[in-house]
Design an enzyme around this catalytic site. Structure first.
Site, PDB file in Angstrom:
ATOM      1  N   GLU B 234       0.854  -1.186   0.000  1.00  0.00           N
ATOM      2  CA  GLU B 234       0.000   0.000   0.000  1.00  0.00           C
ATOM      3  C   GLU B 234       0.894   1.241   0.000  1.00  0.00           C
ATOM      4  O   GLU B 234       2.066   1.147   0.327  1.00  0.00           O
ATOM      5  CB  GLU B 234      -0.859   0.028   1.279  1.00  0.00           C
ATOM      6  N   HIS B 276      -4.282   0.822   6.082  1.00  0.00           N
ATOM      7  CA  HIS B 276      -3.701   0.519   7.380  1.00  0.00           C
ATOM      8  C   HIS B 276      -2.998   1.725   7.990  1.00  0.00           C
ATOM      9  O   HIS B 276      -2.857   2.767   7.362  1.00  0.00           O
ATOM     10  CB  HIS B 276      -2.752  -0.667   7.257  1.00  0.00           C
ATOM     11  N   ALA B 298      13.754  -1.649 -10.129  1.00  0.00           N
ATOM     12  CA  ALA B 298      14.586  -2.666  -9.468  1.00  0.00           C
ATOM     13  C   ALA B 298      14.391  -4.055 -10.078  1.00  0.00           C
ATOM     14  O   ALA B 298      15.098  -4.986  -9.731  1.00  0.00           O
ATOM     15  CB  ALA B 298      14.280  -2.692  -7.983  1.00  0.00           C
ATOM     16  N   GLY B 299      13.383  -4.185 -10.964  1.00  0.00           N
ATOM     17  CA  GLY B 299      13.226  -5.465 -11.658  1.00  0.00           C
ATOM     18  C   GLY B 299      11.995  -6.263 -11.290  1.00  0.00           C
ATOM     19  O   GLY B 299      11.848  -7.397 -11.733  1.00  0.00           O
ATOM     20  N   VAL B 302       5.451  -5.143 -11.947  1.00  0.00           N
ATOM     21  CA  VAL B 302       4.532  -4.306 -11.193  1.00  0.00           C
ATOM     22  C   VAL B 302       3.219  -4.153 -11.954  1.00  0.00           C
ATOM     23  O   VAL B 302       3.218  -3.706 -13.106  1.00  0.00           O
ATOM     24  CB  VAL B 302       5.157  -2.922 -10.944  1.00  0.00           C
TER      25      VAL B 302
END
Lengths: 387, 594
Positions: B234, B276, B298-299, B302
């Protein structure tokens, strides 16, 4: 569970022995409070709502004569604020401003100090001296490095620990006539510790952010009385999409999906209930959300009862509460042509979903009722099509 | 640091701190459905009764409950490997630290409560690190290793949920998230797309989870069975920044599929609190967008939306697993019903009456009456000959003490008022209490306290004297140190067959002091019975001091007097019926009017 701001009045009362500031709340008799002031000095009048960057926004009024204090309060009231603090005004040289803050981090308490404080501090991050303190013995070295009075640092550190603070900031901290004076304080507590601080602060000290609707206040009361968790955030109360969501993570996913499909502006509210509330609590929460739904001026309204696959929240039980609340306003919802979309899973889901489906169908409110086999985004897609 | 392989291979013996019946039952169902031969949960540390009832399959079972950490049986202290803490947020830290220090065999556990103060979480973090144990939480639904262990609510609390998510077979996908609801949602998404999870861990939505997301990712990297990591995050906080660094430094090489929720916050200049506790972006790097970009760089794979996230999960290669049917187990679960009472000493089923798991006739033919009394009172089929002989003597000794004593008087008065046998017996029995016949249990309680606390006998006597209390088991109207009670002498003779005689020795040490104060403060019949019973139970029946305490709490030591004296009361009733004197009335001159 969460970091909460407390009023500057409370934070200063805890830090400063015989603190002289006067707080003005909506219940205060202003003329009576002003009568306590002297006409031989001037005052600072500022809002006390936990709002950042007050000076930049003109929410701190300086050098106010006693008789002008009521007008100053009116000026700030006109900007929508209700709680204020009156303090003696101190004239000092801007070079006397310092910055000090403490913050709880994983391996201790991170202290930040800057020899030049003031409202421009964020533009000069390179001037900050930062150190994470693991034990009180390490304070002396920090005091030496910064020139802060060791006893002042010690007191603030102890207050921070004893009062379960999460964040504490003095800006500016003014070094005037060889003494450090905390002019403006911002303070966040760990609200999970309310029962451990022996009333040094309490939920009454959380600043009032904005005026709330009656329904929001009802939900606030419910929150304090239940072991389960409830949150409600109004977004656009005249929007089309009202949401009754469960679970901290799932609720953002559903809100995201609405936004991704281009209906963000139609979101009336955000919020969630979780932690296995009982039927009565769920009823009360739902009832208040429904009241706001009925008041919305949107022409086409929908209700999304959404959640993931619950781990321990009983679906049959919570849906009993939801249906109870729906049944009280079913007629009005019909008149306004509201449709209801449901997606939920968890313990006793079959029973809960069947009951919900029957109820919505009988009352002509049915949009769709789905179980966990329907992916979360699908219910949002189905729902926005009807708006 | 958490090591998944170790967790899989270690024996799973769990203690629950506090109780949450729905979750505990689901943990037991998980074991049953995983094909284990007994529940992992061995003990509950909580208030309330001595056990809680649960179901193992269709059968009801009792899970023992202890009220204090020091009451955990020695046999379990080293065996327990996991804990799950259901205490309130306020109590979570203290109960966790206590259990970590008390149980050397613990590997780690999970914390369920929300509202644990940050300071407490950090204290637990430091302590767990020092001891090399793992803690998942707080505010966590826990940790799940398919077929091995379910520590908390994770995966659900309804057996049907566990089955539909098939959390019994191991696969290749690790599911990680702060969010409990999303963890479960993703476990189901994995199963629906013909894969299984290797493990799942919900670190909890608090600001300072004790097991950090970084540690959870490293655990997944190290786990040989995990091929892919699925992560739901999140907005807010810097966890993903740490994750991106681990990926860039090569510490994490396994493919990561992730979704970072919170793009809705982009609509607002000052976004409200979503999700949260830590889900509030305080800088650009903490927005959903910022985090997605960082992880992508970073690889990681997503997802831009949850829909896309689900397609990515779908596209993963399927795992090998068996198609299993749980219809039979579900049938068993559906036919569960709770017993109304629980009995451990006797049964009467299908026309066969049994005592202590033995046929009634065979049971009684082998034993003396005293032997039967001992077995049934203790709930043990076999008892030592020493106990049987002593109880036989006690039952004979206590049978009657003349018509003058309170109980016999009441029985006689009731009988003479024309009442029936049961009413007359009961009126006598109702007289038994602290001043008449009921002192044996009190004496046992005193002796047990004195012996187990190692208190000096003189201090023990003084503690009673200083508060002007009588010592139960000490003192007699007639007998004195120079005129000993022959009954006590006969009782003491049984002590000679014992070795340590801890309780009798202690009782005699007390007597030595009290008789110096006053000659009639001797060890009386009640005290002697209590002491010798305690010694026999301890030495011959191998009762622990804790178990003796439980007997004291159940008033066990008074049972022999009640049983034996019932014979006397019945005898007095029958005697009165034979004599037939008519109603009893006190003459006026025997009443003092004041």
């Amino acid at each position: 569970m969460a970091r909460k701001k407390i009023t500057e009045f409370r934070a200063k009362s805890l830090l400063i022995p015989n603190y002289q500031g006067i707080r003005i709340t909506p219940d205060s008799d202003i003329s009576k409070e002003v009568a306590k002031l002297q006409d031989t000095q001037t005052y600072v009048v500022k809002i006390d709502h936990g709002v950042k960057k007050r000076m930049k926004q003109g929410l701190i009024l300086l050098d106010i004569k006693r008789d002008a204090v009521p007008d100053a309060i009116e000026t700030l009231k006109a900007k929508g604020y209700t709680n204020f603090l009156i303090e003696p005004f101190l004239r000092y040289n801007p070079t006397e401003e310092r910055y000090l803050s403490l913050q709880r981090v994983r391996d201790g308490i991170m202290i930040l100090y800057a020899p030049q404080g003031g409202i421009e501090i964020e533009d000069r991050p390179e001037s900050l001296i930062a150190e994470t303190i693991h034990a009180p013995q390490e304070l002396a070295a920090f005091a030496e490095k910064t020139g802060l009075t060791p006893s002042l640092l010690q007191t603030i550190y102890e207050e921070f620990e004893e009062n379960y603070y999460a964040f504490f900031e003095i800006n500016p901290l003014v070094l005037h006539d060889g003494k450090f004076l905390p002019l403006d304080i911002a303070c966040e507590v760990d609200d999970a510790a309310e029962l451990l601080v022996h009333h040094r602060w309490s939920a009454d000290d959380f600043p009032i952010m904005t005026a709330k609707t009656e329904e929001e206040e009802n939900i606030d009361i419910l929150k304090t009385k239940s072991a389960a968790s409830f949150s409600f955030v109004p977004l656009n109360l005249n929007g089309s999409i009202f949401m009754l969501l469960s679970g901290g993570g799932v609720s953002i996913v559903l809100a995201d999906e609405v936004y991704n499909l281009g209906y963000g502006k139609e979101l009336a509210n955000y919020g969630e209930y979780s932690g296995n509330p009982n039927a009565e609590e769920t009823y009360l929460y739902t009832k208040n959300v429904l009241q706001l739904l009925l008041k919305s001026t949107a022409t086409k309204k929908v209700l999304l009862i959404g959640g993931g696959v619950a781990n321990f929240t009983d679906i049959a039980k919570t849906f009993t509460g939801v249906i109870h609340a729906l049944s009280e306003v079913a007629d009005q919802m019909q008149q306004q042509h509201v449709t209801v979309f449901v997606r939920r899973g968890g313990p006793n889901q079959a029973e809960g979903l069947a009951k919900m489906h029957n109820f919505l169908q009988e009352n002509n409110l049915l949009g769709a009722v789905c179980g966990p086999d329907t992916p979360l985004p699908d219910i949002v897609a189905q729902m926005v099509k009807t708006i | 640091m958490i090591d998944i392989q170790t967790l899989r291979n270690t024996p799973h013996t769990i203690i629950a701190i506090g109780t949450y019946p729905a979750i505990i039952q689901a943990m037991i169902d998980f074991d049953f459905l995983s094909g284990k031969d007994k529940p992992s949960i061995a003990l509950i540390l909580a208030e309330g009764r001595n056990h809680e009832r649960y179901f193992w399959g269709k059968e009801e079972i009792l899970i023992p409950v202890v009220h204090e950490v020091h009451s955990i049986p020695d046999s379990l202290q080293k065996q327990i490997t996991f804990f799950v803490n259901f205490s309130s947020g306020r109590r979570t830290k203290d109960t966790t630290l206590e259990i970590l220090d008390a149980l050397p065999g613990l590997i780690g556990g999970a914390l369920f409560a929300e509202k644990v103060p940050e300071k407490h979480s950090l204290r637990m973090y430091a302590h767990a690190k020092k001891l090399g144990k793992f803690i998942v939480g707080p505010a966590s639904i826990g940790l799940l290793l398919p077929g091995s262990v379910k520590l908390g609510a994770i995966g659900g609390t309804d057996a049907r949920q566990l089955i539909s998510a098939d959390v019994f077979q191991r696969g290749s996908v690790a599911v990680l998230s702060a969010s409990g609801g999303m963890t479960n949602e993703l476990i189901n998404a994995v199963t629906r797309s013909n894969k299984r999870i290797s493990f799942s861990l919900a670190f909890g939505g608090e600001r300072f989870p004790v097991t950090t997301p970084t540690e959870a990712f490293l655990a997944a990297e190290k786990d040989l069975e995990t091929k892919t990591i699925i992560y739901f995050g999140e907005l807010g906080g810097s966890d993903e920044y740490d994750l991106a660094q681990l990926m860039q430094s090569g510490s994490i090489t396994k493919p990561i599929l992730c979704y970072i929720a919170g793009s809705v916050a982009e609509m607002f200049d000052t976004p409200p609190q979503f999700g949260h506790a830590k889900a509030l972006a305080q800088s650009k790097d903490e927005t959903a967008r910022g985090k997605r970009d960082m992880l992508e760089k970073a690889g990681a794979q997503v997802a831009e939306s949850f829909t896309e996230f689900l397609s990515m999960i779908n596209a993963l290669p399927v795992d090998q697993f068996e198609e299993k049917s749980y219809a039979h187990a579900l049938q068993l679960f559906a036919s569960r019903h709770e017993a109304l009472i629980t009995s451990s000493i006797s049964g009467d089923a299908n026309g066969v009456t049994g005592l202590l798991h033995e046929d009634l006739l065979s049971f009684v033919q082998k034993r003396s009456f005293a032997g039967i009394v001992c077995s049934l009172f203790l709930g043990r089929n076999e008892v030592s000959p020493e106990l049987e002989e002593f109880v036989d003597f006690v039952l004979r000794l206590l049978v009657d003490h003349g018509p003058n004593v309170s109980g016999a008087m009441n029985t006689i008065v009731t009988a003479r008022a024309g009442r029936d046998i049961v009413s007359s017996l009961v009126s006598g029995l109702l007289t038994i209490g602290p001043r008449f016949g009921g002192a044996i249990n009190q004496a046992a309680e005193n002796l047990l306290l004195g012996v187990t606390t190692g208190q000096d006998a003189a201090d023990f006597v003084e503690s009673f004297a200083s508060t002007r209390q009588y010592i139960a088991g000490i003192g007699h109207k007639k007998y004195r140190s120079d005129l000993p009670d022959p009954r006590v002498k006969a009782l003491k003779a049984f002590g000679e067959k014992l070795e340590q005689k801890r309780f009798l020795q202690y009782a005699l040490a007390i007597e030595k002091i009290t008789t110096q104060k006053k000659g009639n403060l001797i060890l009386n019949v009640d005290g002697a019975i209590a002491a010798i019973l305690l010694d026999i139970l301890s030495e011959k029946e191998h009762y622990s001091d804790q178990e003796l305490q439980t007997l004291v709490e159940s008033e066990f030591f008074n049972a022999f007097f009640i049983l034996s004296r019932s014979v006397g009361f019945l005898a007095h009733f029958l005697d009165q019926k034979r004599i037939d004197e008519g109603i009893f009335r006190l003459p006026d001159d025997l009443i003092l009017h004041i």
